[in-house]
Write a protein that holds these residues in place. Structure first.
Motif, PDB file in Angstrom:
ATOM      1  N   GLY A 215       0.786  -1.230   0.000  1.00 26.89           N
ATOM      2  CA  GLY A 215       0.000   0.000   0.000  1.00 26.89           C
ATOM      3  C   GLY A 215       0.813   1.272   0.000  1.00 26.89           C
ATOM      4  O   GLY A 215       0.243   2.372  -0.024  1.00 26.89           O
ATOM      5  N   VAL A 216       2.138   1.159   0.006  1.00 29.06           N
ATOM      6  CA  VAL A 216       2.998   2.345   0.111  1.00 29.06           C
ATOM      7  C   VAL A 216       3.442   2.803  -1.282  1.00 29.06           C
ATOM      8  O   VAL A 216       3.990   2.022  -2.063  1.00 29.06           O
ATOM      9  CB  VAL A 216       4.232   2.059   0.982  1.00 29.06           C
ATOM     10  N   TYR A 217       3.205   4.084  -1.561  1.00 24.27           N
ATOM     11  CA  TYR A 217       3.675   4.680  -2.811  1.00 24.27           C
ATOM     12  C   TYR A 217       5.101   5.179  -2.611  1.00 24.27           C
ATOM     13  O   TYR A 217       5.429   5.804  -1.603  1.00 24.27           O
ATOM     14  CB  TYR A 217       2.794   5.861  -3.214  1.00 24.27           C
ATOM     15  N   LEU A 218       5.963   4.890  -3.577  1.00 23.16           N
ATOM     16  CA  LEU A 218       7.340   5.372  -3.563  1.00 23.16           C
ATOM     17  C   LEU A 218       7.585   6.188  -4.819  1.00 23.16           C
ATOM     18  O   LEU A 218       7.272   5.744  -5.936  1.00 23.16           O
ATOM     19  CB  LEU A 218       8.322   4.201  -3.524  1.00 23.16           C
ATOM     20  N   GLU A 219       8.115   7.365  -4.651  1.00 18.79           N
ATOM     21  CA  GLU A 219       8.480   8.176  -5.813  1.00 18.79           C
ATOM     22  C   GLU A 219       9.445   7.378  -6.687  1.00 18.79           C
ATOM     23  O   GLU A 219      10.456   6.874  -6.193  1.00 18.79           O
ATOM     24  CB  GLU A 219       9.147   9.468  -5.342  1.00 18.79           C
ATOM     25  N   PRO A 220       9.171   7.244  -7.971  1.00 22.91           N
ATOM     26  CA  PRO A 220      10.111   6.513  -8.827  1.00 22.91           C
ATOM     27  C   PRO A 220      11.389   7.318  -9.018  1.00 22.91           C
ATOM     28  O   PRO A 220      11.346   8.494  -9.389  1.00 22.91           O
ATOM     29  CB  PRO A 220       9.339   6.365 -10.146  1.00 22.91           C
ATOM     30  N   ILE A 221      12.527   6.718  -8.742  1.00 19.98           N
ATOM     31  CA  ILE A 221      13.797   7.428  -8.857  1.00 19.98           C
ATOM     32  C   ILE A 221      14.719   6.697  -9.827  1.00 19.98           C
ATOM     33  O   ILE A 221      14.690   5.480  -9.941  1.00 19.98           O
ATOM     34  CB  ILE A 221      14.490   7.606  -7.493  1.00 19.98           C
ATOM     35  N   ALA A 222      15.536   7.482 -10.535  1.00 22.70           N
ATOM     36  CA  ALA A 222      16.454   6.919 -11.528  1.00 22.70           C
ATOM     37  C   ALA A 222      17.895   6.929 -11.047  1.00 22.70           C
ATOM     38  O   ALA A 222      18.770   6.347 -11.686  1.00 22.70           O
ATOM     39  CB  ALA A 222      16.349   7.696 -12.836  1.00 22.70           C
ATOM     40  N   TYR A 223      18.170   7.622  -9.929  1.00 21.15           N
ATOM     41  CA  TYR A 223      19.516   7.587  -9.362  1.00 21.15           C
ATOM     42  C   TYR A 223      19.417   7.619  -7.848  1.00 21.15           C
ATOM     43  O   TYR A 223      18.399   8.059  -7.284  1.00 21.15           O
ATOM     44  CB  TYR A 223      20.369   8.754  -9.880  1.00 21.15           C
ATOM     45  N   THR A 224      20.447   7.143  -7.186  1.00 21.20           N
ATOM     46  CA  THR A 224      20.447   7.121  -5.721  1.00 21.20           C
ATOM     47  C   THR A 224      21.252   8.275  -5.137  1.00 21.20           C
ATOM     48  O   THR A 224      20.867   8.861  -4.128  1.00 21.20           O
ATOM     49  CB  THR A 224      21.016   5.800  -5.192  1.00 21.20           C
TER      50      THR A 224
END
Length: 861
Positions: free
Chosen positions: A536-545
């Motif tokens: 149920g948790v939304y995570l911002e999609p990221i392309a770099y750490t």
């Protein structure tokens, strides 16, 4: 004796001196001229000396010292995958890779000192002997001196300032700046900066870039001969770059020997070292080094995207202008640690460049007319993007349209889980067992007598249908009724915002079906499905750490800044996944598409083991767009297929989004073992009737279509407590039927052998159409044939011809235009249509979506 004679003989008085003979006028004039000229020259010398001295002093006063900022060099930016493997180099105007002091061999230092500045260690920035020699040469040749007087420090100053004017002013200022620089920097620092900055070949700056280009080595691994070869290029890269031609290679070899001779003469190497280096053949690298490939090739869609994200984040965090952020990105020597899984990216690239996956393009050479597709894959546990591809075919330029992240297309029914079912489940206004009557409804206020929306999957209405089966079959009417009558527009908008789809003005019923004014892309859709796969948790999609500067300092930390939001309860995520697993196993994603393999929503590893998956198909109006957003416990993948222009997909093309997804995901999961989606706490199981949504009653197993019971999951507290009242027993005369072919109720005069007791369904809310339907009622509403004819009795057997009156307890039917019934339907929503955008038809955008795999015009006249 005369007096003068006495004097001459030494006797008497001394002789008088003889008078000089007067000089000639010419001699006197010459002497006067010489004296005058000498005086004038002395005077002029003093004047000129004073003028020159004043000029030099003025030049020095107007010279700017070299600042620390100027010592910074443009440097290559490196991009790494999630495992730390270098995948790309990004350079601005100069291809430079900095070499640390410890990485540069002494042979390289000594080669440059020997050929460029033999007194480098001892002078203070200016070699006085060479400088005076150059000055005299300049005077003697009237400004056309070819005598070089610049030290390594002066050359460094020239490279920093970029000033190459052949003037006294520049030379004076350069000398002063060099002496000033020597006071601020050590000899090692000056030499290191020089060797990292100089032009070492066409397209190369610095000794490390040259080492890679010439010998495909790191500078620390170079031999003496190779060091001398690189040191020889600097004088004239066009002449001595050994990679350009056989002629320049031969010239480089000759200059290399000159440098080795100087190193021997100056004591930097011994005779045997000299001889071995001279004899060593120059093995110039013929191919393109891995570094050059990464530096020069077209960037991937992933690399394009990550660069735009890093630039944007630099602008936000450091308040940089677009231009300054670009300079930092391309010339700053940054290290960008991305989330890319290189294996996943490789698989996607192979599938999207394989013509066999795009048979419609076989005879189409114009890219604008070819079929297109895009896909994006996310790790749902981290929100990290593992791979993306933004078009059909090989990528041929940087920053072209990336359909995976930048396009805006209608999502069709793939939008229902995030706009309707997920929010409604989370609010408790429905359960997976809630039954909605899938019959013609009239939700278009501008056309109140025309059914809207229409089902397109099978061309018919299913009748009483649970939410689970509505998701599985992708029925539009059920989604629209839940959105309109139970959920409400504002709740839908609020939940969409939680998954970063911000659509405050999309409050019309076609939104429930994926018909939007502003479309979406695979990035938005994959990210919106992450909560279903991540408790149920939304995570911002990221392309770099993270991003570090050239010294290793972290300047951007994306993992720390990544946004998170609880979009749904864990139980909601599990229930949605459970329902979308049915889509894959027996619903719209279970099709083979005539492609010669099993259900396209099913994923198998290389051992043939099935990996559990769930997902939802999507089709837009006139089949312009096809979608599939599917996921496993490992990955979420969103795929789109269509054209740049409005073209209806036909034949096998309607399955291409699913097919591409299947091709990619099978390979991505090839080495992964099956694992199930985790089941959270707070769930209960109940045996329910699939036509009432209530607890199983005595007649549910006797449904004429087969056993109507199943075990269903519920969030604790939402499970049904009432028993099914939809299935009823009735005695009918099997020989007497109504106009729809249904048996009529038996009357007292029907022969016993024709009277049978059967199970029928009784709608909680009776339905009668507002207008005639195309074809018979039983052909249009699938469960109509099983409905009890409560007020129609056998007319065949009348007991001597007298009319038989029905019993007084027959149920009356009444028309209904928005049938909603069943357990879980406990919270009413907004029952009226919201305000529609101008230019729309009953709130239906011109590009509104229909359902999957069927043209809606085939359903209702």
């Amino acid at each position: 004796m005369k007096a003068n004679e006495k004097a001459a003989s030494g006797t008497g008085k001394p002789k008088k001196k003889k008078k000089k003979k007067p000089s000639s006028p010419a001699a006197l004039f010459t002497l006067a001229v010489v004296k005058t000229v000498f005086v004038i020259l002395i005077s002029l010398g003093c004047v000129v000396g004073g003028v020159l001295g004043g000029a030099v002093l003025g030049y020095i006063k107007t010279a700017d010292p070299i600042t620390p900022d100027q010592l910074e060099m443009t440097k290559v930016t490196f991009i790494y995958d999630k495992d730390g493997k270098e995948i790309a180099q990004v350079k601005g105007g100069e291809n430079r890779i900095l070499a640390e002091h410890s990485e540069i061999p002494d042979n390289m230092r000594n080669a440059f000192i020997a050929i460029e500045d033999s007194r480098f260690i001892s002078h203070d920035g200016v070699d006085k002997k060479r400088f005076i020699g150059a000055a005299l040469s300049y005077i003697i040749k009237f400004g056309n001196a070819d005598y070089g007087g610049s030290t390594i420090t002066q050359q460094l100053v020239k490279n920093i300032t970029g000033n190459t004017d052949s003037t006294v002013k520049r030379k004076v200022q350069e000398a002063w700046q060099a002496m000033d620089l020597e006071k601020k920097m050590s000899k090692d620092q000056i030499l290191d900066n020089y060797m990292n900055r100089i032009n070492t070949g066409l397209g190369c700056w610095g000794v490390q870039a040259a080492a890679k280009k010439f010998f495909n080595k790191d500078v620390k691994d170079l031999s003496l001969a190779e060091c001398a070869s690189i040191a020889g290029v600097t004088k004239s890269p066009g002449t001595y770059d050994p990679t350009l031609s056989e002629k320049t290679k031969a010239a480089n070899k000759e200059r290399q020997k000159i440098i080795l001779d100087e190193m021997l003469r100056q004591g930097y190497i011994k005779q045997n070292e000299h001889d071995e280096a001279v004899a060593e053949p120059l093995k110039i690298y013929k191919g393109t080094s891995e570094g050059d490939k990464k530096a020069n090739n077209v960037q991937s869609y992933f690399e394009d995207y990550v660069l735009t994200q890093v630039k944007s984040d630099l602008m936000k965090k450091y308040n940089l202008s677009s231009n300054n952020a670009t300079i930092k990105l391309y010339n700053g020597g940054l290290k960008i640690y991305t989330t890319q899984d290189s294996n996943v990216q490789k698989i996607m690239t192979e599938e999207f460049t394989n013509p066999k996956n795009f048979p419609a393009n076989d005879k189409i050479s114009n890219p604008d007319m070819q079929a297109q597709a895009a896909m994006l894959i996310i790790d749902p546990s981290t929100g990290q993007i593992r791979g993306m591809y933004g078009a059909y075919g090989e990528k041929k330029a940087n920053f072209t349209l990336n359909r995976a992240t930048d396009m805006k297309r209608q999502p069709g029914s793939s939008f229902k889980p995030v706009a309707v079912y997920g929010p409604a489940l989370d609010l408790g206004v429905i359960t997976a067992a809630t039954v909605i009557d899938d019959v013609p409804v009239y939700l278009d206020k501008d056309h109140p007598n025309t059914p809207y929306p229409r089902n397109a999957e099978t061309g018919v209405y299913e009748g009483l249908l649970t939410i689970r089966r509505a998701v599985q079959k992708s029925q539009n009417v059920v989604a629209a009724q839940v959105w309109m009558n139970l959920l409400g527009a504002q709740n839908s908008i609020n939940y969409l915002k939680k998954v970063n789809i911000d659509r405050p003005k999309e409050g019309y019923v076609s939104m429930a079906l994926g018909g939007l004014n502003e479309g979406v892309n695979p990035l938005l859709m994959a990210a919106a499905y992450v909560p279903f796969d991540n408790k149920g948790v939304y995570l911002e999609p990221i392309a770099y750490t993270k991003v570090t500067d050239d010294k290793g300092n972290i300047i951007l930390d994306k993992k720390a800044d990544q946004k998170r939001d609880i979009a749904y309860k864990e139980t909601t995520a599990f229930l949605m996944t459970s329902m979308m697993r049915d889509v894959v196993t027996s619903g719209t994603a279970a099709v083979t598409g005539g492609l010669g393999r099993g259900g396209l929503g099913t994923v198998k590893n290389s051992a043939g083991k099935v990996i559990p998956t769930a997902g939802k198909t999507g089709t837009t109006n006139d089949t312009y767009d096809k979608w599939f957003v599917g996921y496993s416990p490992y990955y979420v993948g969103a795929t789109w297929y269509g054209y740049n222009y409005n073209k209806s997909l036909k034949g096998k093309e309607v399955y291409q989004a699913l097919s591409l997804w299947n091709n990619v995901m099978n390979k991505v999961h090839a080495k992964l073992e099956p694992k199930d989606f985790p089941q959270p706490q707070g769930l209960v199981k109940k045996s329910i009737c699939i036509y009432s949504g209530k607890l199983v009653g005595p007649n549910c197993s006797g449904d004429p279509r087969g056993n109507a019971t199943r075990t269903e999951y519920f969030a604790k507290g939402t499970e049904p407590t009432e028993t099914c009242d939809v299935h009823v027993l009735a005695k009918v005369d099997i020989s007497s039927k109504d106009i729809h072919g249904r048996p009529l109720l038996a009357n007292p005069f029907c022969p016993p052998n024709l009277v049978k007791e059967k199970v029928f369904i009784k709608r909680p809310v009776p339905y009668l159409p507002k207008s005639p339907l195309k074809g018979s009622m039983s052909a249009t509403i699938k469960d109509w044939i099983y409905q009890l004819t409560e007020d129609e009795y056998c007319t065949k057997h009348t007991g001597g011809g007298s009319n038989i009156s029905p019993p007084n307890n027959t149920a009356a039917t009444s028309p209904n235009t928005g049938n909603t019934s069943g357990s879980g339907s406990t919270k009413p929503g907004d029952g009226s249509l919201p305000n529609m955008p101008s230019g729309s038809t009953g709130g239906i955008p011109p590009s509104n979506s229909t359902d999957d795999n069927q043209n809606i015009e085939d359903i209702i006249p």
